[in-house]
Every structure is written in structure tokens, then in C-alpha cells.
Write a protein that holds these residues in place. Sequence first.
Motif, PDB file in Angstrom:
ATOM      1  N   THR A   5     -14.999  14.214 -26.521  1.00 34.49           N
ATOM      2  CA  THR A   5     -14.708  14.785 -25.592  1.00 34.49           C
ATOM      3  C   THR A   5     -14.855  14.455 -24.213  1.00 34.49           C
ATOM      4  OG1 THR A   5     -15.446  16.911 -26.886  1.00 34.49           O
ATOM      5  CG2 THR A   5     -15.224  17.406 -24.735  1.00 34.49           C
ATOM      6  N   VAL A  28     -10.922  17.340 -22.147  1.00 34.56           N
ATOM      7  CA  VAL A  28      -9.717  16.648 -23.051  1.00 34.56           C
ATOM      8  C   VAL A  28     -10.353  16.180 -24.449  1.00 34.56           C
ATOM      9  CG1 VAL A  28      -8.094  14.755 -23.029  1.00 34.56           C
ATOM     10  CG2 VAL A  28      -8.606  15.825 -20.849  1.00 34.56           C
ATOM     11  N   TYR A  29      -9.723  16.555 -25.307  1.00 39.03           N
ATOM     12  CA  TYR A  29     -10.267  16.103 -26.867  1.00 39.03           C
ATOM     13  C   TYR A  29      -9.403  14.744 -27.187  1.00 39.03           C
ATOM     14  CZ  TYR A  29     -11.861  21.357 -26.880  1.00 39.03           C
ATOM     15  OH  TYR A  29     -12.506  22.101 -26.606  1.00 39.03           O
ATOM     16  N   ILE A  36      -4.998  11.494 -27.327  1.00 43.95           N
ATOM     17  CA  ILE A  36      -5.346  12.988 -26.866  1.00 43.95           C
ATOM     18  C   ILE A  36      -4.872  14.160 -28.015  1.00 43.95           C
ATOM     19  CG2 ILE A  36      -4.650  14.672 -24.808  1.00 43.95           C
ATOM     20  CD1 ILE A  36      -4.625  11.968 -23.148  1.00 43.95           C
ATOM     21  N   LYS A  39      -6.140  19.779 -24.536  1.00 38.56           N
ATOM     22  CA  LYS A  39      -6.900  19.794 -23.061  1.00 38.56           C
ATOM     23  C   LYS A  39      -7.016  21.015 -22.466  1.00 38.56           C
ATOM     24  CE  LYS A  39      -4.067  16.734 -21.539  1.00 38.56           C
ATOM     25  NZ  LYS A  39      -3.261  15.814 -20.575  1.00 38.56           N
ATOM     26  N   TRP A  40      -7.894  21.369 -21.710  1.00 37.50           N
ATOM     27  CA  TRP A  40      -8.001  22.589 -20.821  1.00 37.50           C
ATOM     28  C   TRP A  40      -8.768  22.240 -19.651  1.00 37.50           C
ATOM     29  CZ3 TRP A  40     -12.819  24.788 -19.840  1.00 37.50           C
ATOM     30  CH2 TRP A  40     -13.803  24.605 -20.677  1.00 37.50           C
ATOM     31  N   SER A  41      -8.610  23.183 -18.636  1.00 37.10           N
ATOM     32  CA  SER A  41      -9.262  23.168 -17.457  1.00 37.10           C
ATOM     33  C   SER A  41      -9.446  24.463 -16.600  1.00 37.10           C
ATOM     34  CB  SER A  41      -8.790  22.187 -16.444  1.00 37.10           C
ATOM     35  OG  SER A  41      -7.522  22.405 -16.049  1.00 37.10           O
ATOM     36  N   LEU A 150      -8.764  18.144 -14.120  1.00 33.33           N
ATOM     37  CA  LEU A 150      -8.199  17.860 -15.397  1.00 33.33           C
ATOM     38  C   LEU A 150      -7.279  16.372 -15.214  1.00 33.33           C
ATOM     39  CD1 LEU A 150      -6.916  18.879 -18.142  1.00 33.33           C
ATOM     40  CD2 LEU A 150      -4.972  19.830 -17.090  1.00 33.33           C
ATOM     41  N   THR A 154      -7.848  13.431 -17.860  1.00 33.61           N
ATOM     42  CA  THR A 154      -6.857  12.956 -18.585  1.00 33.61           C
ATOM     43  C   THR A 154      -6.721  11.602 -18.542  1.00 33.61           C
ATOM     44  OG1 THR A 154      -5.628  15.151 -18.256  1.00 33.61           O
ATOM     45  CG2 THR A 154      -4.352  13.113 -19.007  1.00 33.61           C
ATOM     46  N   ALA A 157      -9.466   9.863 -20.640  1.00 36.24           N
ATOM     47  CA  ALA A 157      -9.314   9.691 -21.657  1.00 36.24           C
ATOM     48  C   ALA A 157      -8.331   8.780 -22.098  1.00 36.24           C
ATOM     49  CB  ALA A 157      -8.677  11.159 -22.383  1.00 36.24           C
TER      50      ALA A 157
END
Length: 419
Positions: A5, A28-29, A36, A39-41, A150, A154, A157
Motif C-alpha cells: 500500500t 495506491v494498492y 497497480i 487507488k484513491w485520494s 495521488l 502513483t 508505486a
Amino acid sequence: MSGYTVIDVETTGLSPERHDRIVEIGVVYVSDEGHIQDKWSTLVNPGRDVGPTRIHGISASDVLGAPRFEDLAPYVLRAVAGRTIVAHNAPFDLRFLTHEMRRAGIDGGDRPAALCTMQWSTAYLDAPSRRLIDCCHASGIQLDHAHSALADATATAQLLGHYLSLSDRQPPWDEILQSSRSHPWPPFDRPYPRVGMVSRSAPSAVEEAWMGSVVSQMPRAADARTDSYLAVLETAMLDGVLDEDEQAALVSLAVESGLTRQHVLRIHHQYVLDMAKVATHDHVVTAAEHAELVRTSQILGLGPDDLEHALAVAWREAEAGHSAPRRESTADITLETGDRVSFTGDMAVDRPVWEARAQTAGLTTGGVTKKAKLLVASDPNSLSSKANKARSYGVPIVSEGAFDSLLTDFERTTLTPTV
């Protein structure tokens, strides 16, 4: 559960202990293979002023309708439990994350282990800079809107995925994985609150071009603690001042990192010297460059004489044809009697010779442990088992040349006979 994560936060300031809060979070998962997955923010209402809008680009109006971290905490818990947290300069993000979680009533005990893409960049990237944007450039990753949670998460990630690809999906950070994924996060057995995510309405701020280009050419610190401190310091300096709260927060960060006042003074002196070397490398220091050097020296608490000395040294080296700063800086490392030193790789000087000299000076030698002072490597970018263990433990990795300088200074204090 497994996987990574990746988290990035934008904050009202530098220190959660001094009541600074998160104003934006990006999550971000990433799969174990480096892909990837989701994702969320959201912006976060900090319940106080938003801090340096000119740096993170977030205004007070932006966060009026944003959720509080207390409302987001269950979702953050679900995102990290049983997984490995990743961040670029992880100590900074983890300090805020754990503080906000405790404030929301979710206490996971000690700070969890996390993977720091900044710390591991020395193993995978041919780039001296610690900054996320420079690490991304060295990896062929596009980073737009830096200082947006985000966008930064990202990019981090993708950087993680790059590392995993280079290691054939068999990463050398097993100890971090085991510790992070077994971290005792508490269960959340209540209904999840309804939360409306809020995106920022304006792009993040852009840092000044000359300062950014100089920082990109400056050397990394051999010690990850110092790199983390400098990364926070550089963010704080973007607006051209260090106010009293920022100064106090940096002192707290230095203390928490185990950096003494003398360490910090040496780091600041070396920082200005490295800036001066970059500025003089082309044998011209423009008025704008000199003004930036003066400004930085003042921000770091150094006087005009300190800057004049740094410029004098830089000019001498420029005239000698080797003014560019070294790839690694050891300004924060001081050897002390009894310190443990380890060696890895094929040395230019035979390892038994190094070990005998170190032992004669009063150091101990052996394998890498969490208490080791440093690891000497024929190539500091080595991915040997010793080097990987050192990175997991946060043990500095230095070249033979850097170790020779450190050891020579140490020998002067321990082997010089007193009259």
C-alpha cells in the motif's frame, strides 16, 4: 493478506507532534508483482489552517467540505492491515500516519515497518538525487503535479514496480515484508462511515527551477537518517524561509532521527558546500546563483564567513577540474571507539588489510547487524546480501574512498600520541 500500500500525504507543516495535520492523502494498492491494482485520494479537513499553500497548492476553501481524518481512518486501516506500507521518505509519512491514526482512536502500537523507495533508490537507480521527481526521471517514469498526494503516490508505486522488475520479483527486503505484514493493527468491527472524497481544485505548486536543478546534482547522504532529514528540509525551504515552527519541527525530527546538534551543523555546512560546488562547476556564479546561496546559508543558520569558506573551497576545486560534489556525503558520520564496521564485495585494498587497520584504530569488524555503524562496499549500489541487510536496517553504505577519509580522521584522534 499481502501486497503493498503506497501512501503519500500533504501536510500543514513538518511535525505532527507540534499539531501539524494531514491535508491530503493518496493511497495506491500494488500487487506483490508490482502492478497497480487500485487507488484513491482525498483532501482532508485538518481542523486548522492548511499551512503552506504555496508549496502544496491546497487552500482553506478547498478543504471546507473535505472529510476529517477521523472519518477516513477505518479506510486507511483497511488499506494497511496485513500489507506493506510504502512511501518516498517513509519516516516522514509514517510519523503523520501513525499520529493521525492514534488521534482517531486506532492505536497500532509501535510505528510499523515500511519500505522507503528513497532509501532503496541507491541500489536500483543511477541518480544521485533523493527527490522523487529525479528518481522517477532516472526510471523513465512521468511525474506531473509533484506535491499532489495521488500523483506522488502513483509515481512512488511505479518506482516500486521498477525496483521489483529489476529484482525479478524477488525483492531483497524480506525482513521488512515479514515485519510490516504481521504488524498488530487493531480490528475495526464497527460500521464504516459514509465518506465523500474531495479532490483538489488547483494543481500543486511548482518549485523554483534553479534550486531544483541544483538539488538534483547534489550528492545523497550515506546515512538514510540524514537523507530523510534533508528531504524534509528541502521541502521546508521551497518558500524561502524557515519560520520558528519549522525550525522547532526540524529540531524534533533531528532528535528523533538520532542526529545531534553537531551532526546537523555538519550537514548544513556540507549542504552549502555542495551547492557551491554545483554553482562553480561551470566556472561562473551568476547573481541569481549567488543570491540563492546567500538565502540558503541564512535559512540554515550559517553566516557570511561560512558561505565565503564554502565558495573558496568550491572555486579551488573548480580550478583543479574536479568541483562536482561526490556521489555520497558522509558529513553526518563520525566514527567512535568500538563501532562495528562491515565489508562487502571485492575491495581495491584487500579486506584483511582494511579490517586490521580498523581494529588497530579501535573499531570492531564483522557481519552486518542492526547496531553496525556502516558497511564498506566496493560499490555502494551493491545488491549483495550484506548490502540489502544494511539497507533494511538503515545502516549507511559507503565506498572505500569515503571510509578511508572517515578512518583517517578517526585515526588522527585515537592514534596520535599526546605530549
